[in-house]
Design an enzyme around this catalytic site. Structure first.
Site, PDB file in Angstrom:
ATOM      1  CB  THR A 104      81.530 -53.931  68.048  1.00 39.99           C
ATOM      2  OG1 THR A 104      81.006 -54.321  69.223  1.00 39.99           O
ATOM      3  CG2 THR A 104      83.182 -52.581  68.762  1.00 39.99           C
ATOM      4  CB  ALA A 159      76.621 -50.026  65.121  1.00 39.04           C
ATOM      5  CB  ILE A 179      71.717 -57.741  68.495  1.00 40.72           C
ATOM      6  CG1 ILE A 179      70.708 -58.172  68.126  1.00 40.72           C
ATOM      7  CG2 ILE A 179      71.685 -56.063  69.835  1.00 40.72           C
ATOM      8  CD1 ILE A 179      70.804 -59.344  68.537  1.00 40.72           C
ATOM      9  CB  SER A 185      75.239 -66.750  71.706  1.00 41.42           C
ATOM     10  OG  SER A 185      74.207 -67.963  70.939  1.00 41.42           O
ATOM     11  CE1 TYR A 195      78.000 -66.553  66.284  1.00 37.56           C
ATOM     12  CE2 TYR A 195      76.692 -67.997  67.945  1.00 37.56           C
ATOM     13  CZ  TYR A 195      76.933 -66.456  67.388  1.00 37.56           C
ATOM     14  OH  TYR A 195      75.893 -65.904  67.669  1.00 37.56           O
TER      15      TYR A 195
HETATM   16  N1  LIG Z   1      70.364 -63.136  65.683  1.00 32.65           N
HETATM   17  C1  LIG Z   1      70.545 -64.216  66.106  1.00 32.65           C
HETATM   18  O1  LIG Z   1      69.871 -64.675  66.090  1.00 32.65           O
HETATM   19  C2  LIG Z   1      71.049 -64.036  67.281  1.00 32.65           C
HETATM   20  C3  LIG Z   1      71.656 -65.222  68.729  1.00 32.65           C
HETATM   21  C4  LIG Z   1      72.478 -65.268  69.684  1.00 32.65           C
HETATM   22  C5  LIG Z   1      73.992 -64.289  69.026  1.00 32.65           C
HETATM   23  N2  LIG Z   1      73.298 -63.478  68.464  1.00 32.65           N
HETATM   24  C6  LIG Z   1      74.895 -62.025  68.421  1.00 32.65           C
HETATM   25  O2  LIG Z   1      74.120 -60.750  69.117  1.00 32.65           O
HETATM   26  C7  LIG Z   1      75.119 -60.077  67.757  1.00 32.65           C
HETATM   27  C8  LIG Z   1      74.717 -59.197  67.549  1.00 32.65           C
HETATM   28  O3  LIG Z   1      74.120 -60.286  65.741  1.00 32.65           O
HETATM   29  P1  LIG Z   1      73.884 -59.733  64.340  1.00 32.65           P
HETATM   30  O4  LIG Z   1      72.279 -60.593  65.082  1.00 32.65           O
HETATM   31  O5  LIG Z   1      72.682 -58.645  64.774  1.00 32.65           O
HETATM   32  O6  LIG Z   1      73.822 -59.939  63.058  1.00 32.65           O
HETATM   33  P2  LIG Z   1      74.039 -58.795  62.279  1.00 32.65           P
HETATM   34  O7  LIG Z   1      72.992 -58.361  61.884  1.00 32.65           O
HETATM   35  O8  LIG Z   1      74.762 -60.031  61.476  1.00 32.65           O
HETATM   36  O9  LIG Z   1      75.693 -58.104  62.883  1.00 32.65           O
HETATM   37  C9  LIG Z   1      76.447 -58.330  63.429  1.00 32.65           C
HETATM   38  C10 LIG Z   1      77.034 -57.505  63.775  1.00 32.65           C
HETATM   39  O10 LIG Z   1      78.537 -57.190  63.791  1.00 32.65           O
HETATM   40  C11 LIG Z   1      79.538 -56.444  62.926  1.00 32.65           C
HETATM   41  N3  LIG Z   1      81.153 -57.139  62.443  1.00 32.65           N
HETATM   42  C12 LIG Z   1      80.690 -58.780  61.921  1.00 32.65           C
HETATM   43  N4  LIG Z   1      82.119 -58.572  61.669  1.00 32.65           N
HETATM   44  C13 LIG Z   1      82.961 -57.382  62.258  1.00 32.65           C
HETATM   45  C14 LIG Z   1      84.127 -57.345  62.149  1.00 32.65           C
HETATM   46  N5  LIG Z   1      85.810 -58.215  61.776  1.00 32.65           N
HETATM   47  N6  LIG Z   1      84.544 -55.928  62.232  1.00 32.65           N
HETATM   48  C15 LIG Z   1      83.829 -55.119  62.697  1.00 32.65           C
HETATM   49  N7  LIG Z   1      82.336 -54.719  62.997  1.00 32.65           N
HETATM   50  C16 LIG Z   1      81.963 -56.549  62.373  1.00 32.65           C
HETATM   51  C17 LIG Z   1      78.719 -56.271  61.222  1.00 32.65           C
HETATM   52  O11 LIG Z   1      78.810 -55.538  60.266  1.00 32.65           O
HETATM   53  P3  LIG Z   1      80.376 -55.387  59.355  1.00 32.65           P
HETATM   54  O12 LIG Z   1      79.723 -56.990  58.606  1.00 32.65           O
HETATM   55  O13 LIG Z   1      79.146 -53.974  58.811  1.00 32.65           O
HETATM   56  O14 LIG Z   1      81.015 -55.083  59.065  1.00 32.65           O
HETATM   57  C18 LIG Z   1      77.112 -55.818  61.940  1.00 32.65           C
HETATM   58  O15 LIG Z   1      76.860 -55.170  62.576  1.00 32.65           O
HETATM   59  C19 LIG Z   1      76.383 -61.016  67.962  1.00 32.65           C
HETATM   60  O16 LIG Z   1      77.589 -60.638  68.787  1.00 32.65           O
HETATM   61  C20 LIG Z   1      76.043 -62.060  67.281  1.00 32.65           C
HETATM   62  O17 LIG Z   1      76.478 -63.554  67.661  1.00 32.65           O
HETATM   63  C21 LIG Z   1      72.400 -63.105  67.520  1.00 32.65           C
END
Ligand SMILES: NC(=O)c1ccc[n+]([C@@H]2O[C@H](COP(=O)([O-])OP(=O)(O)OC[C@H]3O[C@@H](n4cnc5c(N)ncnc54)[C@H](OP(=O)(O)O)[C@@H]3O)[C@@H](O)[C@H]2O)c1
Length: 285
Positions: A13, A15, A19, A143, A156
């Protein structure tokens, strides 16, 4: 050495970017059939086109995992089309970075639905499938915020802490079933999530490439590890973890200093409260 995922079915999910998109590509490069889930179809198409170069059966499902019916359906559709589900990666999430004074109750509900409940719904749907198969892995992307709550991140962090507690409970409950549960805690990773924050982030430090999180996911699966924090040797994260254990009050004090609440934010919130507004009704009175 990365494991071989030839023919394995991996449902990811979130994707369409960050990440999750990198994970989809890296699983496909290792031979996995990838099911990529998110809302933005155009981005999913691109990700899946890259996956299909390695594993032609990969496909995407677009929809909102914050809705229970859709979250459950991604598991059933995966099994209907590919016959099994070997790895479920619960990675979708939204950021929520704003003062509590600016936060509405419906935003709280939404964050919990997308970041936490989606993971519960997909997991509850996946467990019977994995029981029938006799094996499976569930990786939850939490996270570092689950371990210590930064200012303006109460919701969050709560959603991620809930995911962490759920994962630990699953680890206990699934003992003996050959269903492995793992938890990955990313620190600051260079993805678009930072651009989606409601209020400007106070963190200005180094951000790491998403690949390190995907490697941690592989590590959890291949070595059946329960919990990995990435990056592993970042001095800031190591210090924070140490203080959390030994001097939690000092850690809270230090974090508060990184992003103190401006006096005018409190004053305006009080004015709105005096005018009878609910929290989050920020149009000035
Ligand atoms: N980047 C960081 O610094 C960081 C740090 C700690 C944890 N994380 C965690 O890593 C994970 C991936 O985040 P990321 O950093 O790769 O950010 P990202 O690029 O914003 O990815 C988030 C993904 O979740 C999807 N998403 C959001 N809401 C959704 C919904 N309602 N239904 C289906 N898909 C949904 C988005 O796609 P759509 O918008 O197309 O739906 C996107 O593919 C998350 O769980 C985040 O909390 C990230």
């Amino acid at each position: 050495m990365a494991g071989n995922y030839d023919g394995k079915v991996v449902l990811i999910t979130g994707a369409s970017s960050g990440i999750g998109a990198v994970a989809a590509r890296m699983f496909a490069e290792r031979g996995a059939q990838v099911v990529a889930v998110a809302r933005r179809e155009a981005l999913l198409e691109q990700v899946i086109a890259q996956c299909r170069a390695h594993s032609p059966n990969s496909f995407y499902l677009s929809g909102d995992v914050g809705l229970r019916e859709f979250a459950e359906s991604i598991v059933t559709t995966t099994v209907d089309r590919l016959g099994r589900l070997d790895v479920l990666v619960n990675n979708a999430a939204v950021s929520k970075h704003k003062h509590i004074y600016h936060t509405r109750a419906d935003e709280a509900e939404r964050v919990l639905q997308v970041n936490f409940l989606s993971c519960v719904w997909t997991t509850l749907a996946a467990i019977p499938v994995m029981l029938r198969q006799g094996e499976g892995t569930i990786v939850n992307v939490s996270s570092f915020a689950a371990k210590l709550t930064p200012p303006r991140e109460s919701l969050y962090a709560a959603s991620k802490a809930a995911m962490s507690a759920f994962s630990e409970g699953l680890w206990h409950d699934l003992e003996g079933s050959n269903i492995h549960v793992a938890l990955v805690h990313p620190g600051p990773i260079d993805t678009e999530i930072w651009l989606k924050e409601d209020e400007p982030p106070s963190y200005q430090g180094k951000k790491y490439p998403p690949e390190i999180v995907v490697k941690a996911i592989f590590d959890c699966i291949d070595r059946r590890r329960y919990e990995v924090t990435v990056p592993q040797r970042n001095p800031m994260l190591m210090t924070a973890r140490f203080l959390r254990l030994v001097l939690p009050g000092v850690l809270r004090w230090g974090m508060q200093r990184t992003d103190p609440v401006p006096r005018e934010v409190i004053d305006r919130a009080r004015q709105r409260a005096l005018a009878g507004k609910r929290l989050g009704e920020t149009d000035e009175c």
